[in-house]
Design an enzyme around this catalytic site. Structure first.
Site, mmCIF file in Angstrom:
data_model
loop_
_atom_site.group_PDB
_atom_site.id
_atom_site.type_symbol
_atom_site.label_atom_id
_atom_site.label_comp_id
_atom_site.label_asym_id
_atom_site.label_seq_id
_atom_site.Cartn_x
_atom_site.Cartn_y
_atom_site.Cartn_z
ATOM 1 N N ASP A 33 32.017 38.635 10.340
ATOM 2 C CA ASP A 33 31.522 37.949 11.531
ATOM 3 C C ASP A 33 31.621 38.914 12.713
ATOM 4 O O ASP A 33 32.376 39.883 12.664
ATOM 5 C CB ASP A 33 32.344 36.677 11.827
ATOM 6 C CG ASP A 33 31.531 35.635 12.614
ATOM 7 O OD1 ASP A 33 31.171 34.586 12.032
ATOM 8 O OD2 ASP A 33 31.246 35.877 13.812
ATOM 9 N N ASP A 48 28.470 43.361 13.550
ATOM 10 C CA ASP A 48 27.193 42.669 13.758
ATOM 11 C C ASP A 48 26.288 42.905 12.543
ATOM 12 O O ASP A 48 26.167 44.039 12.066
ATOM 13 C CB ASP A 48 26.544 43.241 15.033
ATOM 14 C CG ASP A 48 25.447 42.343 15.546
ATOM 15 O OD1 ASP A 48 24.491 42.055 14.799
ATOM 16 O OD2 ASP A 48 25.549 41.924 16.715
ATOM 17 N N GLY A 70 24.084 33.831 12.164
ATOM 18 C CA GLY A 70 22.855 33.679 12.912
ATOM 19 C C GLY A 70 23.045 32.668 14.010
ATOM 20 O O GLY A 70 24.143 32.156 14.221
ATOM 21 N N SER A 73 20.692 27.245 16.624
ATOM 22 C CA SER A 73 20.204 26.275 17.608
ATOM 23 C C SER A 73 18.679 26.163 17.629
ATOM 24 O O SER A 73 17.975 27.174 17.737
ATOM 25 C CB SER A 73 20.695 26.704 18.994
ATOM 26 O OG SER A 73 19.999 25.999 19.978
ATOM 27 N N SER A 109 17.262 25.816 6.782
ATOM 28 C CA SER A 109 17.467 24.573 7.543
ATOM 29 C C SER A 109 16.324 23.604 7.279
ATOM 30 O O SER A 109 15.188 24.021 6.979
ATOM 31 C CB SER A 109 17.506 24.914 9.029
ATOM 32 O OG SER A 109 17.402 23.740 9.806
ATOM 33 N N HIS A 111 14.859 22.385 9.541
ATOM 34 C CA HIS A 111 13.902 22.657 10.617
ATOM 35 C C HIS A 111 12.823 23.672 10.196
ATOM 36 O O HIS A 111 11.847 23.844 10.928
ATOM 37 C CB HIS A 111 14.639 23.092 11.883
ATOM 38 C CG HIS A 111 15.496 21.986 12.421
ATOM 39 N ND1 HIS A 111 14.970 20.843 12.976
ATOM 40 C CD2 HIS A 111 16.845 21.810 12.420
ATOM 41 C CE1 HIS A 111 15.955 20.020 13.323
ATOM 42 N NE2 HIS A 111 17.102 20.583 12.995
ATOM 43 N N TYR A 134 13.416 28.423 16.071
ATOM 44 C CA TYR A 134 14.530 28.465 15.115
ATOM 45 C C TYR A 134 14.009 28.165 13.696
ATOM 46 O O TYR A 134 14.318 28.895 12.746
ATOM 47 C CB TYR A 134 15.583 27.435 15.533
ATOM 48 C CG TYR A 134 16.649 27.165 14.504
ATOM 49 C CD1 TYR A 134 17.647 28.087 14.226
ATOM 50 C CD2 TYR A 134 16.653 25.953 13.797
ATOM 51 C CE1 TYR A 134 18.629 27.824 13.283
ATOM 52 C CE2 TYR A 134 17.637 25.686 12.858
ATOM 53 C CZ TYR A 134 18.620 26.624 12.599
ATOM 54 O OH TYR A 134 19.591 26.353 11.658
HETATM 55 N N1 LIG Z 1 25.648 23.303 10.828
HETATM 56 C C1 LIG Z 1 24.522 22.738 10.390
HETATM 57 O O1 LIG Z 1 24.374 21.489 10.363
HETATM 58 C C2 LIG Z 1 23.372 23.614 9.933
HETATM 59 C C3 LIG Z 1 22.167 22.997 9.578
HETATM 60 C C4 LIG Z 1 21.115 23.796 9.120
HETATM 61 C C5 LIG Z 1 21.276 25.157 9.002
HETATM 62 N N2 LIG Z 1 22.466 25.743 9.371
HETATM 63 C C6 LIG Z 1 22.580 27.201 9.271
HETATM 64 O O2 LIG Z 1 23.791 27.528 8.623
HETATM 65 C C7 LIG Z 1 24.337 28.735 9.182
HETATM 66 C C8 LIG Z 1 25.775 28.505 9.624
HETATM 67 O O3 LIG Z 1 25.788 27.416 10.539
HETATM 68 P P1 LIG Z 1 27.112 27.027 11.340
HETATM 69 O O4 LIG Z 1 26.921 25.608 11.739
HETATM 70 O O5 LIG Z 1 28.317 27.433 10.575
HETATM 71 O O6 LIG Z 1 26.914 27.934 12.634
HETATM 72 P P2 LIG Z 1 28.046 28.588 13.580
HETATM 73 O O7 LIG Z 1 27.366 28.913 14.862
HETATM 74 O O8 LIG Z 1 29.247 27.716 13.607
HETATM 75 O O9 LIG Z 1 28.400 29.944 12.811
HETATM 76 C C9 LIG Z 1 27.544 31.063 12.831
HETATM 77 C C10 LIG Z 1 28.427 32.293 12.826
HETATM 78 O O10 LIG Z 1 27.570 33.447 12.791
HETATM 79 C C11 LIG Z 1 28.149 34.433 13.612
HETATM 80 N N3 LIG Z 1 27.080 35.351 14.046
HETATM 81 C C12 LIG Z 1 26.010 35.051 14.822
HETATM 82 N N4 LIG Z 1 25.264 36.145 15.014
HETATM 83 C C13 LIG Z 1 25.883 37.165 14.351
HETATM 84 C C14 LIG Z 1 25.591 38.532 14.188
HETATM 85 N N5 LIG Z 1 24.504 39.090 14.762
HETATM 86 N N6 LIG Z 1 26.423 39.280 13.442
HETATM 87 C C15 LIG Z 1 27.552 38.728 12.865
HETATM 88 N N7 LIG Z 1 27.869 37.420 12.997
HETATM 89 C C16 LIG Z 1 27.043 36.651 13.733
HETATM 90 C C17 LIG Z 1 28.773 33.684 14.790
HETATM 91 O O11 LIG Z 1 29.784 34.453 15.426
HETATM 92 C C18 LIG Z 1 29.300 32.433 14.089
HETATM 93 O O12 LIG Z 1 30.665 32.572 13.724
HETATM 94 C C19 LIG Z 1 23.415 29.142 10.323
HETATM 95 O O13 LIG Z 1 22.539 30.157 9.865
HETATM 96 C C20 LIG Z 1 22.646 27.868 10.636
HETATM 97 O O14 LIG Z 1 21.372 28.144 11.160
HETATM 98 C C21 LIG Z 1 23.508 25.001 9.839
#
Ligand SMILES: NC(=O)c1ccc[n+]([C@@H]2O[C@H](COP(=O)([O-])OP(=O)(O)OC[C@H]3O[C@@H](n4cnc5c(N)ncnc54)[C@H](O)[C@@H]3O)[C@@H](O)[C@H]2O)c1
Length: 255
Positions: A33, A48, A70, A73, A109, A111, A134
């Site tokens: 992360d 990153d 990623g 949002s 997603s 979406h 997104y």
């Molecule tokens: N939570 C949901 O309901 C949901 C629904 C559909 C899809 N998703 C997808 O699942 C994935 C995880 O979701 P989440 O809810 O745990 O999100 P989150 O925001 O809690 O976690 C995402 C993590 O990615 C890290 N990150 C972002 N950009 C980065 C980069 N360039 N390099 C390294 N790390 C990076 C952030 O620091 C964060 O810890 C995402 O891709 C999201 O789009 C989540």
């Protein structure tokens, strides 16, 4: 089979859930992360996903990748999504291929298909119809997954995740919820399914009111155990004409 798994975005909500739940299935985890991760028994790489040197280091010895990192949002700008979700996802796939990691589970997603009217939906596999930039970025990730499967023989699952949360937070999520336990079960199935080539799989629990088909997931070995109905009491009914109910992506279609 136990895998050596790199989890990207491991400091996030889903990442923390998988870091807790996947080791019980015998896997060894490495967590990546951009923010530090403390108090974990797993190996951690901070960096990153757009940096190829970080990914090269993170992928050493890895047999499978769960790519969560990623911006999650639906209101994020194209510029932010371009870096994290589009460039970053490309770099993760490419680094996995170069390192010989044969399997990748990608967090897509609902979406990516959010503009599909539910009344017209083919439950198992609706066409791509993003409801936001997104959603477009997630559709790109799904396309990359299909490409790396066809071109390089990688085994790829794109998870069309609904609403991940400890409990359903809204009336819509009585249909779209995936519980933490089922998220672990789904990723575990995708990490181990022997017949996986490429699949787009709904990330949803066995909700009584679910809109999405579990057959693709079940064919990979996913057996959800939770049902949002247990939390339905006191939630208002949704109007069928409300976009929140009428479209796969809910209210995002009118944002
Ligand atoms: N939570 C949901 O309901 C949901 C629904 C559909 C899809 N998703 C997808 O699942 C994935 C995880 O979701 P989440 O809810 O745990 O999100 P989150 O925001 O809690 O976690 C995402 C993590 O990615 C890290 N990150 C972002 N950009 C980065 C980069 N360039 N390099 C390294 N790390 C990076 C952030 O620091 C964060 O810890 C995402 O891709 C999201 O789009 C989540």
């Amino acid at each position: 089979m136990a895998e050596h798994v790199l989890v990207t975005g491991a400091a996030g909500r889903i990442g923390r859930c998988l870091a807790d739940g996947l080791p019980a299935h015998g896997h060894t985890l490495r967590l990546l992360d951009m923010v530090p991760i403390e108090d974990t028994p797993h190996e951690v790489v901070v960096g990153d996903i757009t940096d190829p040197a970080v990914l090269e280091r993170a992928m050493k010895g890895v047999t499978a990748v769960v790519h969560l990192a990623g911006i999650p949002s639906t209101s994020a700008s194209f510029e932010r999504l371009l870096t994290a979700n589009i460039e970053g996802t490309y770099r993760v796939f490419e680094a996995a291929r170069a390192a010989g990691a044969g399997r990748l589970v990608y967090a897509s997603s609902n979406h990516a298909v959010g503009f599909v009217p539910r009344s017209e939906m083919a439950p198992a596999d609706p066409p791509i119809a993003p409801d936001s930039h997104y959603g477009v970025s997630k559709a790109y990730g799904e396309a990359l997954g299909r490409y790396y499967a066809d071109r390089y023989g990688m085994r790829v699952a794109s998870l069309r995740i609904g609403t991940f949360a400890p409990r359903p937070p809204s009336p819509r999520s009585l249909s779209t919820w995936i519980s933490p336990g089922d998220m672990v079960r789904l990723v575990q199935a995708c990490l181990t399914a022997p017949d996986l080539t490429y699949a787009a799989v709904w990330g949803v629990s066995a909700n009584t009111r679910r809109w999405w088909d579990l057959s693709v997931g079940r064919a990979l070995g996913y057996e959800p155990e939770d049902d949002a109905e247990a939390y339905a009491e006191g939630m208002p009914e949704l109007d069928p004409d409300d976009p929140e109910y009428a479209y796969v992506g809910g209210n995002v279609v009118r944002d």
